[in-house]
Design a protein around this motif. Structure first.
Motif, PDB file in Angstrom:
ATOM      1  N   ILE A  94       0.828  -1.201   0.000  1.00  0.00           N
ATOM      2  CA  ILE A  94       0.000   0.000   0.000  1.00  0.00           C
ATOM      3  C   ILE A  94       0.868   1.259   0.000  1.00  0.00           C
ATOM      4  N   GLU A  95       1.941   1.215   0.798  1.00  0.00           N
ATOM      5  CA  GLU A  95       2.838   2.372   0.918  1.00  0.00           C
ATOM      6  C   GLU A  95       4.222   1.877   1.273  1.00  0.00           C
ATOM      7  N   SER A  96       5.234   2.473   0.662  1.00  0.00           N
ATOM      8  CA  SER A  96       6.617   2.102   0.945  1.00  0.00           C
ATOM      9  C   SER A  96       7.480   3.352   0.906  1.00  0.00           C
ATOM     10  N   THR A  97       7.929   3.775   2.095  1.00  0.00           N
ATOM     11  CA  THR A  97       8.809   4.932   2.229  1.00  0.00           C
ATOM     12  C   THR A  97       9.945   4.517   3.174  1.00  0.00           C
ATOM     13  N   PRO A  98      10.933   5.359   3.360  1.00  0.00           N
ATOM     14  CA  PRO A  98      11.993   5.008   4.301  1.00  0.00           C
ATOM     15  C   PRO A  98      11.482   4.782   5.736  1.00  0.00           C
ATOM     16  N   ASP A  99      10.341   5.383   6.095  1.00  0.00           N
ATOM     17  CA  ASP A  99       9.844   5.326   7.467  1.00  0.00           C
ATOM     18  C   ASP A  99       8.507   4.611   7.636  1.00  0.00           C
ATOM     19  N   GLY A 143      14.555  -0.032  13.450  1.00  0.00           N
ATOM     20  CA  GLY A 143      14.157   1.120  14.259  1.00  0.00           C
ATOM     21  C   GLY A 143      12.673   1.416  14.164  1.00  0.00           C
ATOM     22  N   GLY A 144      11.875   0.377  13.979  1.00  0.00           N
ATOM     23  CA  GLY A 144      10.445   0.586  13.829  1.00  0.00           C
ATOM     24  C   GLY A 144       9.630  -0.337  14.710  1.00  0.00           C
ATOM     25  N   LYS A 145       8.328  -0.200  14.574  1.00  0.00           N
ATOM     26  CA  LYS A 145       7.406  -1.065  15.304  1.00  0.00           C
ATOM     27  C   LYS A 145       6.322  -1.521  14.338  1.00  0.00           C
ATOM     28  N   LEU A 146       5.595  -2.530  14.756  1.00  0.00           N
ATOM     29  CA  LEU A 146       4.532  -3.109  13.953  1.00  0.00           C
ATOM     30  C   LEU A 146       3.183  -2.718  14.529  1.00  0.00           C
ATOM     31  N   ASN A 147       2.326  -2.175  13.678  1.00  0.00           N
ATOM     32  CA  ASN A 147       0.938  -1.931  14.040  1.00  0.00           C
ATOM     33  C   ASN A 147       0.076  -2.881  13.213  1.00  0.00           C
ATOM     34  N   LEU A 148      -0.718  -3.674  13.896  1.00  0.00           N
ATOM     35  CA  LEU A 148      -1.656  -4.562  13.218  1.00  0.00           C
ATOM     36  C   LEU A 148      -3.040  -3.934  13.309  1.00  0.00           C
ATOM     37  N   GLU A 149      -3.526  -3.448  12.207  1.00  0.00           N
ATOM     38  CA  GLU A 149      -4.843  -2.818  12.203  1.00  0.00           C
ATOM     39  C   GLU A 149      -5.952  -3.856  12.218  1.00  0.00           C
ATOM     40  N   CYS A 159      -5.106  -9.050   6.453  1.00  0.00           N
ATOM     41  CA  CYS A 159      -4.248  -8.522   7.523  1.00  0.00           C
ATOM     42  C   CYS A 159      -3.732  -7.173   7.040  1.00  0.00           C
ATOM     43  N   LYS A 160      -3.939  -6.152   7.839  1.00  0.00           N
ATOM     44  CA  LYS A 160      -3.416  -4.819   7.531  1.00  0.00           C
ATOM     45  C   LYS A 160      -2.213  -4.614   8.438  1.00  0.00           C
ATOM     46  N   ILE A 161      -1.045  -4.791   7.840  1.00  0.00           N
ATOM     47  CA  ILE A 161       0.208  -4.736   8.575  1.00  0.00           C
ATOM     48  C   ILE A 161       0.893  -3.417   8.251  1.00  0.00           C
ATOM     49  N   ARG A 162       1.215  -2.681   9.304  1.00  0.00           N
ATOM     50  CA  ARG A 162       1.828  -1.376   9.139  1.00  0.00           C
ATOM     51  C   ARG A 162       3.114  -1.310   9.956  1.00  0.00           C
ATOM     52  N   PHE A 163       4.221  -1.208   9.243  1.00  0.00           N
ATOM     53  CA  PHE A 163       5.511  -1.006   9.891  1.00  0.00           C
ATOM     54  C   PHE A 163       5.740   0.504   9.909  1.00  0.00           C
ATOM     55  N   VAL A 164       5.995   1.047  11.083  1.00  0.00           N
ATOM     56  CA  VAL A 164       6.177   2.492  11.211  1.00  0.00           C
ATOM     57  C   VAL A 164       7.441   2.791  12.011  1.00  0.00           C
ATOM     58  N   ARG A 165       8.036   3.930  11.700  1.00  0.00           N
ATOM     59  CA  ARG A 165       9.224   4.382  12.416  1.00  0.00           C
ATOM     60  C   ARG A 165       8.852   4.630  13.857  1.00  0.00           C
ATOM     61  N   ASP A 166       9.713   4.222  14.764  1.00  0.00           N
ATOM     62  CA  ASP A 166       9.508   4.448  16.193  1.00  0.00           C
ATOM     63  C   ASP A 166      10.837   4.861  16.786  1.00  0.00           C
ATOM     64  N   GLU A 167      10.980   6.136  17.021  1.00  0.00           N
ATOM     65  CA  GLU A 167      12.254   6.663  17.540  1.00  0.00           C
ATOM     66  C   GLU A 167      12.573   6.094  18.926  1.00  0.00           C
ATOM     67  N   ASN A 168      11.575   5.551  19.607  1.00  0.00           N
ATOM     68  CA  ASN A 168      11.798   4.978  20.938  1.00  0.00           C
ATOM     69  C   ASN A 168      12.242   3.521  20.890  1.00  0.00           C
ATOM     70  N   THR A 169      12.234   2.922  19.693  1.00  0.00           N
ATOM     71  CA  THR A 169      12.632   1.525  19.571  1.00  0.00           C
ATOM     72  C   THR A 169      14.146   1.424  19.653  1.00  0.00           C
TER      73      THR A 169
END
Length: 176
Positions: A94-99, A143-149, A159-169
């Protein structure tokens, strides 16, 4: 009656055969998780107490190799979600960026294995959540986290899988 819908959208016989062989390997992996969890529970160790940590650790090992030190999620897309993976899981990027990397999966061989084994929806949902710990470990190495919508195991159409940047990881340390 199960509310989980998990049927292939592959129509032509060659694709069903070729990608079916890869799916069988993934189903075998899912069977391992299921029977290990069953046996551990017979010995008084609930799956929730060990499986997620072990699978996440495996994901961290895999993620370190997949990343090659990169934090760019497009590297993950290239190295893990190529042509064959897209066909096997019937996924759409759906979307592919560096973050951010957003993917919808319309078929899951792991869920199919658990369905074939006769597990009820609740057990399949627990097994799915444990299996997703591998993906959580992989993305932590970027350096990211997984959000499962939503998930197929919950009865959703994909399955709506969203990998997102997480500066706290923090990069997890694994014992290879």
């Amino acid at each position: 009656m199960s509310k989980i819908k998990n049927e292939t959208g592959l129509k032509d016989p060659l694709s069903r055969y070729a990608f079916g062989r890869i799916r069988e390997q993934l189903e075998h992996r899912a069977m391992w998780l299921a029977v290990l969890s069953d046996e551990a529970e017979k010995h008084g160790l609930p799956m929730e107490e060990y499986a997620g940590d072990a699978i996440r650790r495996c994901g961290c090992i895999q993620g370190k190799k997949l990343s090659g030190g990169s934090k760019d999620f497009r590297v993950l897309k290239k190295n893990l979600f190529g042509y064959f993976a897209r066909k096997v899981f019937e996924m759409n990027i759906i979307e592919s960026t560096p973050d951010k990397l957003s993917i919808d999966f319309y078929y899951c061989p792991l869920v199919k294995a658990w369905q074939k084994m006769g597990y009820d929806d609740e057990k399949i949902k627990k097994l799915c959540d444990c299996a997703m710990c591998g993906d959580r470990g992989i993305i932590s190495q970027f350096g990211g986290k997984l959000n499962l919508e939503q998930t197929i195991a919950e009865g959703c159409d994909c399955c709506k899988i969203r990998f997102v940047r997480d500066e706290n990881t923090e990069m997890e340390v694994n014992n290879e």
